[in-house]
Design a protein around this motif. Sequence first.
Motif, PDB file in Angstrom:
ATOM      1  N   CYS A  34       2.807  -3.897  -3.384  1.00 54.33           N
ATOM      2  CA  CYS A  34       2.447  -5.292  -3.109  1.00 54.33           C
ATOM      3  C   CYS A  34       2.832  -5.690  -1.686  1.00 54.33           C
ATOM      4  CB  CYS A  34       3.129  -6.214  -4.108  1.00 54.33           C
ATOM      5  SG  CYS A  34       2.716  -5.885  -5.828  1.00 54.33           S
ATOM      6  N   THR A  35       4.008  -5.244  -1.236  1.00 49.37           N
ATOM      7  CA  THR A  35       4.447  -5.534   0.130  1.00 49.37           C
ATOM      8  C   THR A  35       3.463  -4.959   1.136  1.00 49.37           C
ATOM      9  OG1 THR A  35       6.776  -5.556  -0.526  1.00 49.37           O
ATOM     10  CG2 THR A  35       6.301  -5.219   1.814  1.00 49.37           C
ATOM     11  N   ALA A  36       3.068  -3.706   0.925  1.00 51.93           N
ATOM     12  CA  ALA A  36       2.129  -3.058   1.837  1.00 51.93           C
ATOM     13  C   ALA A  36       0.801  -3.801   1.876  1.00 51.93           C
ATOM     14  CB  ALA A  36       1.914  -1.604   1.410  1.00 51.93           C
ATOM     15  N   TYR A  37       0.270  -4.135   0.712  1.00 48.46           N
ATOM     16  CA  TYR A  37      -1.031  -4.810   0.641  1.00 48.46           C
ATOM     17  C   TYR A  37      -0.984  -6.181   1.310  1.00 48.46           C
ATOM     18  CZ  TYR A  37      -5.303  -6.836  -1.253  1.00 48.46           C
ATOM     19  OH  TYR A  37      -6.522  -7.451  -1.381  1.00 48.46           O
ATOM     20  N   ARG A  38       0.062  -6.961   1.016  1.00 43.02           N
ATOM     21  CA  ARG A  38       0.159  -8.312   1.585  1.00 43.02           C
ATOM     22  C   ARG A  38       0.299  -8.265   3.096  1.00 43.02           C
ATOM     23  NH1 ARG A  38       1.622 -12.564  -1.741  1.00 43.02           N
ATOM     24  NH2 ARG A  38       1.183 -13.780   0.140  1.00 43.02           N
ATOM     25  N   MET A  39       1.026  -7.293   3.619  1.00 42.70           N
ATOM     26  CA  MET A  39       1.169  -7.205   5.080  1.00 42.70           C
ATOM     27  C   MET A  39      -0.155  -6.841   5.742  1.00 42.70           C
ATOM     28  SD  MET A  39       4.983  -5.720   5.886  1.00 42.70           S
ATOM     29  CE  MET A  39       4.696  -4.088   5.235  1.00 42.70           C
ATOM     30  N   LEU A  40      -0.942  -6.019   5.077  1.00 43.28           N
ATOM     31  CA  LEU A  40      -2.238  -5.629   5.646  1.00 43.28           C
ATOM     32  C   LEU A  40      -3.270  -6.747   5.545  1.00 43.28           C
ATOM     33  CD1 LEU A  40      -2.526  -1.965   4.292  1.00 43.28           C
ATOM     34  CD2 LEU A  40      -2.206  -2.657   6.682  1.00 43.28           C
ATOM     35  N   LYS A  41      -3.081  -7.668   4.601  1.00 41.68           N
ATOM     36  CA  LYS A  41      -4.106  -8.678   4.355  1.00 41.68           C
ATOM     37  C   LYS A  41      -3.745 -10.089   4.823  1.00 41.68           C
ATOM     38  CE  LYS A  41      -7.425  -8.050   2.262  1.00 41.68           C
ATOM     39  NZ  LYS A  41      -8.782  -7.650   2.684  1.00 41.68           N
ATOM     40  N   ASP A  42      -2.462 -10.417   4.926  1.00 39.80           N
ATOM     41  CA  ASP A  42      -2.066 -11.819   5.101  1.00 39.80           C
ATOM     42  C   ASP A  42      -1.900 -12.291   6.544  1.00 39.80           C
ATOM     43  OD1 ASP A  42      -2.024 -11.816   2.390  1.00 39.80           O
ATOM     44  OD2 ASP A  42       0.074 -12.393   2.155  1.00 39.80           O
ATOM     45  N   PHE A  43      -1.674 -11.393   7.484  1.00 39.76           N
ATOM     46  CA  PHE A  43      -1.268 -11.812   8.823  1.00 39.76           C
ATOM     47  C   PHE A  43      -2.363 -11.678   9.872  1.00 39.76           C
ATOM     48  CE2 PHE A  43       2.515 -10.661   6.470  1.00 39.76           C
ATOM     49  CZ  PHE A  43       3.338 -11.753   6.694  1.00 39.76           C
ATOM     50  N   VAL A  44      -3.201 -10.677   9.735  1.00 41.44           N
ATOM     51  CA  VAL A  44      -4.292 -10.436  10.681  1.00 41.44           C
ATOM     52  C   VAL A  44      -5.559 -10.144   9.875  1.00 41.44           C
ATOM     53  CG1 VAL A  44      -5.157  -8.978  12.544  1.00 41.44           C
ATOM     54  CG2 VAL A  44      -2.718  -9.494  12.412  1.00 41.44           C
ATOM     55  N   ASP A  45      -6.666 -10.707  10.302  1.00 38.03           N
ATOM     56  CA  ASP A  45      -7.947 -10.437   9.654  1.00 38.03           C
ATOM     57  C   ASP A  45      -8.484  -9.111  10.186  1.00 38.03           C
ATOM     58  OD1 ASP A  45     -10.298 -10.582   8.244  1.00 38.03           O
ATOM     59  OD2 ASP A  45     -11.249 -12.037   9.591  1.00 38.03           O
ATOM     60  N   LEU A  46      -7.971  -8.028   9.607  1.00 35.23           N
ATOM     61  CA  LEU A  46      -8.320  -6.700  10.084  1.00 35.23           C
ATOM     62  C   LEU A  46      -9.742  -6.317   9.670  1.00 35.23           C
ATOM     63  CD1 LEU A  46      -4.991  -4.860   9.185  1.00 35.23           C
ATOM     64  CD2 LEU A  46      -5.764  -5.494  11.482  1.00 35.23           C
ATOM     65  N   LYS A  47     -10.423  -5.636  10.581  1.00 33.47           N
ATOM     66  CA  LYS A  47     -11.763  -5.133  10.317  1.00 33.47           C
ATOM     67  C   LYS A  47     -11.713  -3.609  10.218  1.00 33.47           C
ATOM     68  CE  LYS A  47     -13.213  -9.351  11.010  1.00 33.47           C
ATOM     69  NZ  LYS A  47     -13.579 -10.231   9.864  1.00 33.47           N
ATOM     70  N   GLU A  48     -12.744  -3.047   9.633  1.00 30.73           N
ATOM     71  CA  GLU A  48     -12.818  -1.599   9.518  1.00 30.73           C
ATOM     72  C   GLU A  48     -12.728  -0.955  10.896  1.00 30.73           C
ATOM     73  OE1 GLU A  48     -15.685   1.868   7.517  1.00 30.73           O
ATOM     74  OE2 GLU A  48     -16.113  -0.264   7.206  1.00 30.73           O
ATOM     75  N   GLY A  49     -11.872   0.040  11.025  1.00 25.26           N
ATOM     76  CA  GLY A  49     -11.671   0.712  12.299  1.00 25.26           C
ATOM     77  C   GLY A  49     -10.514   0.177  13.111  1.00 25.26           C
ATOM     78  N   ASP A  50      -9.959  -1.006  12.743  1.00 22.89           N
ATOM     79  CA  ASP A  50      -8.814  -1.559  13.465  1.00 22.89           C
ATOM     80  C   ASP A  50      -7.590  -0.662  13.300  1.00 22.89           C
ATOM     81  OD1 ASP A  50     -10.091  -3.730  14.537  1.00 22.89           O
ATOM     82  OD2 ASP A  50      -9.421  -5.155  13.012  1.00 22.89           O
ATOM     83  N   VAL A  51      -6.690  -0.766  14.298  1.00 19.73           N
ATOM     84  CA  VAL A  51      -5.505   0.088  14.324  1.00 19.73           C
ATOM     85  C   VAL A  51      -4.276  -0.682  13.847  1.00 19.73           C
ATOM     86  CG1 VAL A  51      -3.944   1.410  15.806  1.00 19.73           C
ATOM     87  CG2 VAL A  51      -6.425   1.519  16.176  1.00 19.73           C
ATOM     88  N   VAL A  52      -3.536  -0.068  12.937  1.00 20.94           N
ATOM     89  CA  VAL A  52      -2.247  -0.574  12.468  1.00 20.94           C
ATOM     90  C   VAL A  52      -1.193   0.444  12.852  1.00 20.94           C
ATOM     91  CG1 VAL A  52      -0.869  -1.253  10.468  1.00 20.94           C
ATOM     92  CG2 VAL A  52      -3.325  -1.755  10.525  1.00 20.94           C
TER      93      VAL A  52
END
Length: 282
Positions: free
Chosen positions: A148-166
């Motif tokens: 849940c922590t991983a998912y929320r960090m990927l979804k809640d702070f930046v509107d990431l698009k396919e191909g974006d770098v984390v």
Amino acid sequence: MISRSSFLLKTFYIRGYRFASQLTYERYGDPLEVIQLQNQSTENDTLKAKEVRVGIRAAPINPADINQIQGVYPVKPTLPAFGGNEGFGIVEEIGSNVTALSVGDHVIPAASGFGTWRTQAISNENSFYKIDKRIPMKYAATLQVNPCTAYRMLKDFVDLKEGDVVVQNGANSAVGRYVIQIGKILGFQTINVVRKRENIDELKQELESLGATKVYTEEEFLKNSRTIKSRLALNCVGGRNSLGIASTLQHDGIMVTYGGMSKQPVQGATVRGMKNQQKIKN
């Protein structure tokens, strides 16, 4: 992938009476000193209208569990308390007005601090989430926190698009592994930083098999960081390590801090001008 210890729990019977085992503590301190094993008869337990009896089948042992017993974790249950935050159980009995759960349902605690180091628990039905029965036990028991922590960090702070770098440090942690796997599913590239160790090649191959785009040691990352442009940086280490991953951020990038394993102050970059830094509780 599970990187934490876990143990199985079973209710036992003595001379025909059912007993529940539980690990409790009445004061904060060293777990080896304050944790006590208690066996309590459940023969006369009676459920209230909205209560359920859950047999807890498995529970992990996390660093946060130890910190909670020590009294240094933000979530402090009322004492005396049961150890353990995560776990998996099966509903064994329900009260007369229970509507959300049925006998045989697989459940996990709805909130941290519930106390899962016991063979059974009686609580309001709202204390549990029903989960899919197809989820294997070891994954069900560790579902509540890290994925849940991983998912929320990927979804809640930046509107990431396919191909974006984390980019992330502590990439071989449980959260880091979930970031890699969820990121792969969502089409993100993950740049992963780990400490150098004897089996570094084996670790790199393991993380790459989970979907990591690149895996660097801290030293390798410093040599390559100027070529990396990320939109999201995930920090669980702090110190100069956080400065390194922050330096990869684009002008609208965000670094999220969810841990501080180095026990050093978080350092932020000015080279590419982070728009914001945000902290969350793990």
